[in-house]
Design a protein around this motif. Structure first.
Motif, PDB file in Angstrom:
ATOM      1  N   ARG A 185     -17.220  24.544  18.402  1.00  0.00           N
ATOM      2  CA  ARG A 185     -18.223  24.526  17.348  1.00  0.00           C
ATOM      3  C   ARG A 185     -17.981  23.349  16.408  1.00  0.00           C
ATOM      4  O   ARG A 185     -16.904  23.202  15.847  1.00  0.00           O
ATOM      5  CB  ARG A 185     -18.196  25.834  16.561  1.00  0.00           C
ATOM      6  CG  ARG A 185     -19.359  25.958  15.561  1.00  0.00           C
ATOM      7  CD  ARG A 185     -19.441  27.358  14.993  1.00  0.00           C
ATOM      8  NE  ARG A 185     -18.319  27.651  14.117  1.00  0.00           N
ATOM      9  CZ  ARG A 185     -18.294  27.335  12.818  1.00  0.00           C
ATOM     10  NH1 ARG A 185     -19.327  26.702  12.272  1.00  0.00           N
ATOM     11  NH2 ARG A 185     -17.262  27.649  12.084  1.00  0.00           N
ATOM     12  N   ARG A 212     -21.888  15.181   7.298  1.00  0.00           N
ATOM     13  CA  ARG A 212     -22.697  16.370   7.578  1.00  0.00           C
ATOM     14  C   ARG A 212     -21.780  17.555   7.838  1.00  0.00           C
ATOM     15  O   ARG A 212     -20.849  17.472   8.621  1.00  0.00           O
ATOM     16  CB  ARG A 212     -23.611  16.127   8.775  1.00  0.00           C
ATOM     17  CG  ARG A 212     -24.684  15.065   8.514  1.00  0.00           C
ATOM     18  CD  ARG A 212     -25.669  14.968   9.655  1.00  0.00           C
ATOM     19  NE  ARG A 212     -25.078  14.326  10.821  1.00  0.00           N
ATOM     20  CZ  ARG A 212     -25.681  14.243  12.009  1.00  0.00           C
ATOM     21  NH1 ARG A 212     -26.872  14.812  12.185  1.00  0.00           N
ATOM     22  NH2 ARG A 212     -25.103  13.626  13.014  1.00  0.00           N
ATOM     23  N   TYR A 213     -22.089  18.654   7.172  1.00  0.00           N
ATOM     24  CA  TYR A 213     -21.340  19.896   7.316  1.00  0.00           C
ATOM     25  C   TYR A 213     -22.243  20.930   7.981  1.00  0.00           C
ATOM     26  O   TYR A 213     -23.396  21.133   7.554  1.00  0.00           O
ATOM     27  CB  TYR A 213     -20.871  20.405   5.951  1.00  0.00           C
ATOM     28  CG  TYR A 213     -19.972  19.440   5.221  1.00  0.00           C
ATOM     29  CD1 TYR A 213     -18.588  19.537   5.320  1.00  0.00           C
ATOM     30  CD2 TYR A 213     -20.512  18.420   4.434  1.00  0.00           C
ATOM     31  CE1 TYR A 213     -17.759  18.641   4.642  1.00  0.00           C
ATOM     32  CE2 TYR A 213     -19.690  17.528   3.764  1.00  0.00           C
ATOM     33  CZ  TYR A 213     -18.322  17.646   3.864  1.00  0.00           C
ATOM     34  OH  TYR A 213     -17.506  16.755   3.213  1.00  0.00           O
ATOM     35  N   PHE A 214     -21.726  21.592   8.985  1.00  0.00           N
ATOM     36  CA  PHE A 214     -22.495  22.559   9.747  1.00  0.00           C
ATOM     37  C   PHE A 214     -21.953  23.966   9.485  1.00  0.00           C
ATOM     38  O   PHE A 214     -20.794  24.272   9.798  1.00  0.00           O
ATOM     39  CB  PHE A 214     -22.433  22.241  11.247  1.00  0.00           C
ATOM     40  CG  PHE A 214     -22.942  20.867  11.590  1.00  0.00           C
ATOM     41  CD1 PHE A 214     -24.292  20.661  11.844  1.00  0.00           C
ATOM     42  CD2 PHE A 214     -22.084  19.782  11.626  1.00  0.00           C
ATOM     43  CE1 PHE A 214     -24.771  19.390  12.148  1.00  0.00           C
ATOM     44  CE2 PHE A 214     -22.543  18.507  11.931  1.00  0.00           C
ATOM     45  CZ  PHE A 214     -23.901  18.313  12.184  1.00  0.00           C
ATOM     46  N   GLU A 215     -22.795  24.790   8.862  1.00  0.00           N
ATOM     47  CA  GLU A 215     -22.399  26.155   8.518  1.00  0.00           C
ATOM     48  C   GLU A 215     -22.493  27.065   9.743  1.00  0.00           C
ATOM     49  O   GLU A 215     -23.224  26.762  10.699  1.00  0.00           O
ATOM     50  CB  GLU A 215     -23.304  26.689   7.400  1.00  0.00           C
ATOM     51  CG  GLU A 215     -23.310  25.836   6.137  1.00  0.00           C
ATOM     52  CD  GLU A 215     -21.953  25.812   5.458  1.00  0.00           C
ATOM     53  OE1 GLU A 215     -21.165  26.757   5.694  1.00  0.00           O
ATOM     54  OE2 GLU A 215     -21.667  24.859   4.720  1.00  0.00           O
ATOM     55  N   GLY A 218     -25.923  27.997  11.031  1.00  0.00           N
ATOM     56  CA  GLY A 218     -26.783  26.958  11.584  1.00  0.00           C
ATOM     57  C   GLY A 218     -27.293  25.962  10.567  1.00  0.00           C
ATOM     58  O   GLY A 218     -27.928  24.973  10.942  1.00  0.00           O
ATOM     59  N   ARG A 219     -27.042  26.203   9.270  1.00  0.00           N
ATOM     60  CA  ARG A 219     -27.515  25.273   8.248  1.00  0.00           C
ATOM     61  C   ARG A 219     -26.689  23.977   8.285  1.00  0.00           C
ATOM     62  O   ARG A 219     -25.515  23.992   8.603  1.00  0.00           O
ATOM     63  CB  ARG A 219     -27.432  25.894   6.855  1.00  0.00           C
ATOM     64  CG  ARG A 219     -28.417  27.031   6.627  1.00  0.00           C
ATOM     65  CD  ARG A 219     -28.391  27.531   5.183  1.00  0.00           C
ATOM     66  NE  ARG A 219     -27.076  28.011   4.802  1.00  0.00           N
ATOM     67  CZ  ARG A 219     -26.273  27.383   3.942  1.00  0.00           C
ATOM     68  NH1 ARG A 219     -26.679  26.251   3.381  1.00  0.00           N
ATOM     69  NH2 ARG A 219     -25.091  27.881   3.635  1.00  0.00           N
ATOM     70  N   GLU A 220     -27.351  22.891   7.927  1.00  0.00           N
ATOM     71  CA  GLU A 220     -26.711  21.583   7.888  1.00  0.00           C
ATOM     72  C   GLU A 220     -26.805  21.015   6.486  1.00  0.00           C
ATOM     73  O   GLU A 220     -27.883  20.965   5.886  1.00  0.00           O
ATOM     74  CB  GLU A 220     -27.378  20.620   8.875  1.00  0.00           C
ATOM     75  CG  GLU A 220     -26.823  19.205   8.829  1.00  0.00           C
ATOM     76  CD  GLU A 220     -27.574  18.243   9.749  1.00  0.00           C
ATOM     77  OE1 GLU A 220     -27.592  17.034   9.449  1.00  0.00           O
ATOM     78  OE2 GLU A 220     -28.135  18.719  10.755  1.00  0.00           O
TER      79      GLU A 220
END
Length: 248
Positions: A185, A212-215, A218-220
């Motif tokens: 992931r 960019r951070y990916f939660e 699914g949020r970016e």
């Protein structure tokens, strides 16, 4: 240390220095005879060859020939002592062969410690001049490789991709740094047009870019990056190597 110990150590040390010097001369003569045409064809002056190249090559020769020189010195000194009946005289006076080995072992430990320091701190410095000279005058094809489309694993789950690396200026272009968790992931990605090595910080620095951070849901989240120092266990030598630098 007794008188006989000092006598044997002195003879062993002189023999070691003699054979090391002889092997250095032998190697340089053979190397020069083999590559004299390349030196002349590519415009290397005799001053550069004998005052820059070969003096810088001597530490590498010492590194390679030191074990052989010490072995030959031990054989020579022991043979001369046996020929002069010195070993027989020592044994007749009560000196055992195990006691006779003490100066051999002592000198071997000293030489080993010296070569450990010599190989780790002296040879890498002088080899830089040798590699540069080889690439300029002896290399038939360019020795540099892996200057574009680089991929390095910095840490477990952390990967760096570089579109092109300028070895001389130590600047990487089209940089992408990705961080994965659980091996699959993607949780973080940094994209930057370039990153440069900062000597004072001993670290890579990105002037501008997008992080960019990916939660997990699914949020970016995007954030601009300005003058950020990267915590990477990678050095300029890790991004571009030559064939000589990866030789065993």
């Amino acid at each position: 240390m007794t008188l006989i110990d000092r006598h044997i150590v002195r003879r062993l040390l002189l023999g070691y220095l003699f054979f090391t010097g002889a092997l250095i001369v032998f190697f340089i003569v053979l190397h020069y005879v083999e590559y004299i045409d390349d030196f002349m064809d590519r415009g290397a002056s005799m001053r550069e060859v004998f005052l820059v190249y070969y003096p810088s090559y001597i530490p590498e020769i010492v590194r390679l020939t030191s074990p052989l020189a010490l072995f030959l010195a031990c054989l020579y000194v022991t043979g001369r002592m046996a020929q002069g009946l010195e070993i027989v005289a020592l044994q007749m006076s009560g000196v055992s062969l195990y006691r006779l080995l003490r100066p051999y072992v002592a000198l071997a430990l000293v030489v080993t410690g010296f070569m450990f320091w010599f190989n780790g701190w002296v040879v890498p410095v002088t080899n830089r001049t040798v590699v540069t000279f080889d690439e300029k005058y002896l290399s038939k094809t360019p020795r540099q490789f892996d200057l574009s489309h680089l991929h390095r694993q910095a840490r477990p789950g952390q990967f760096l991709s570089v579109g092109y690396y300028d070895r001389e200026r130590r600047i990487a272009y089209r940089v992408s740094l990705q961080q994965f968790v659980e091996g699959r992931r993607l949780v973080y990605r940094l994209d930057a047009p370039r990153m440069a090595w900062n000597d004072s910080l001993q670290a890579w620095v990105v002037e501008e870019g997008i992080a960019r951070y990916f939660e997990p849901d699914g949020r970016e989240v995007r954030r601009p990056v300005r003058h950020q120092q990267l915590d990477l266990p990678l050095y300029p030598r890790d991004l571009a190597r030559t064939e000589r630098e990866v030789e065993p």
